[in-house]
Scaffold this active site. Sequence first.
Site, PDB file in Angstrom:
ATOM      1  N   SER A 117      49.990  37.959  39.855  1.00 40.35           N
ATOM      2  CA  SER A 117      49.131  39.083  40.244  1.00 40.35           C
ATOM      3  C   SER A 117      48.448  38.810  41.567  1.00 40.35           C
ATOM      4  O   SER A 117      48.155  37.649  41.902  1.00 40.35           O
ATOM      5  CB  SER A 117      48.063  39.256  39.157  1.00 40.35           C
ATOM      6  OG  SER A 117      47.039  40.123  39.591  1.00 40.35           O
ATOM      7  N   TYR A 141      40.988  35.969  34.387  1.00 41.78           N
ATOM      8  CA  TYR A 141      42.338  36.558  34.418  1.00 41.78           C
ATOM      9  C   TYR A 141      43.122  36.034  35.625  1.00 41.78           C
ATOM     10  O   TYR A 141      44.235  35.526  35.494  1.00 41.78           O
ATOM     11  CB  TYR A 141      42.259  38.100  34.461  1.00 41.78           C
ATOM     12  CG  TYR A 141      43.588  38.703  34.817  1.00 41.78           C
ATOM     13  CD1 TYR A 141      44.630  38.719  33.890  1.00 41.78           C
ATOM     14  CD2 TYR A 141      43.840  39.201  36.099  1.00 41.78           C
ATOM     15  CE1 TYR A 141      45.875  39.219  34.225  1.00 41.78           C
ATOM     16  CE2 TYR A 141      45.083  39.709  36.443  1.00 41.78           C
ATOM     17  CZ  TYR A 141      46.094  39.717  35.501  1.00 41.78           C
ATOM     18  OH  TYR A 141      47.318  40.206  35.850  1.00 41.78           O
ATOM     19  N   LYS A 145      46.542  33.419  35.978  1.00 37.33           N
ATOM     20  CA  LYS A 145      47.785  33.724  36.702  1.00 37.33           C
ATOM     21  C   LYS A 145      48.088  32.628  37.724  1.00 37.33           C
ATOM     22  O   LYS A 145      49.245  32.254  37.915  1.00 37.33           O
ATOM     23  CB  LYS A 145      47.690  35.100  37.361  1.00 37.33           C
ATOM     24  CG  LYS A 145      47.790  36.244  36.364  1.00 37.33           C
ATOM     25  CD  LYS A 145      49.159  36.274  35.705  1.00 37.33           C
ATOM     26  CE  LYS A 145      49.248  37.208  34.532  1.00 37.33           C
ATOM     27  NZ  LYS A 145      50.555  37.144  33.835  1.00 37.33           N
TER      28      LYS A 145
END
Length: 326
Positions: A117, A141, A145
């Site tokens: 991402s 988050y 990643k």
Amino acid sequence: MTWLITGGAGYIGAHVVRAMIEAGERTVVYDDLSTGVAERVPRGVQLVVGSTLDGERVARALTVHDVSGVIHLAAKKRVGESMDLPLHYYRENVEGLRVLLEAVTAAGVPSFVFSSSAAVYGMPDEPLVTEETPCLPMSPYGETKLVGEWLVRATARATSLSTASLRYFNVAGAATPELADTGVSNLIPMVFERLTDNAPPRIFGDDYETPDGTCVRDYIHVVDLAEAHVAAARTLQSSPGRHLTLNIGRGEGVSVREMIDHINAITGYDRPPTTTPRRPGDPARVVASADRAATELAWKAKHDIQDMITSAWEGWVRVHPEAARR
Ligand code: WQD
């Protein structure tokens, strides 16, 4: 050869499955259905219900289906939620990947495509973000990643696994109304929801250092994103030993205000937006340099903002028919 697509019952995963099938590839979906929907898996494609944390189940799926490539999209993806549940995110996104990679390497699967991402960049201070731009994620988050990319890279170095980590920018749109995103956590569906409720769309801050004061993002049609996966899968298959890290965007910045103008025009609502305070943690501008993906994959996005909004709206109206009554 058969590709195992984890998260293939999710919004992006289902588009990847569709694109792979259209490209003539055999696919099997592996999904725990925590947010995925079984109906998104096309007829004729087998769905294995399981978590990537379940190493034995993954290993069995790899052997039973004679898998020779994995596209790994299964993950938790809500930035705000990751702030409240960091351990859950690390377990699902990092431990889930580690267990999967263990099974993949044990089975000798040669190719691995990882769903990363633009969140790995955090608040990039560059007009166009290249893959060399420093990664400073701003949320658990984004951290999961980035750590995921490291896990993939370390595994590739220690084994013969060929890998591609694809850093998605802001994904939008749908191939068909049935495959549209059902969540309301991104700009386009959030504006649709306000319009449907007869409320003005909200701009989270218009005092950013951008041309119109609102945040600028790089929106990419999910069909183009899915095609990038096909190109990555094919590249790894045809030239083993590659380790790619690629931005998947259009290289074109669009502001929140411009997006709301487009949405108003396409939906016919013409509802002027209202400005609220900034949402904490939002970078002013995140726009990809898409050059490396173009060179490495011979891939380029084809769909524009209008296509994204129109197809997303068709999906929204399917679930919210009242939105079209005007
Ligand atoms: C876009 C812009 C908002 C709603 C996130 C993740 C990223 C990726 C995609 C996961 C921002 C503004 C929004 C509204 C607004 N996720 N906005 N009014 O934050 O760029 O990216 O989703 O895989 O990792 O960080 O996307 O769609 O939430 O917001 O003004 O009603 O729209 O402030 O500037 P974001 P978004």
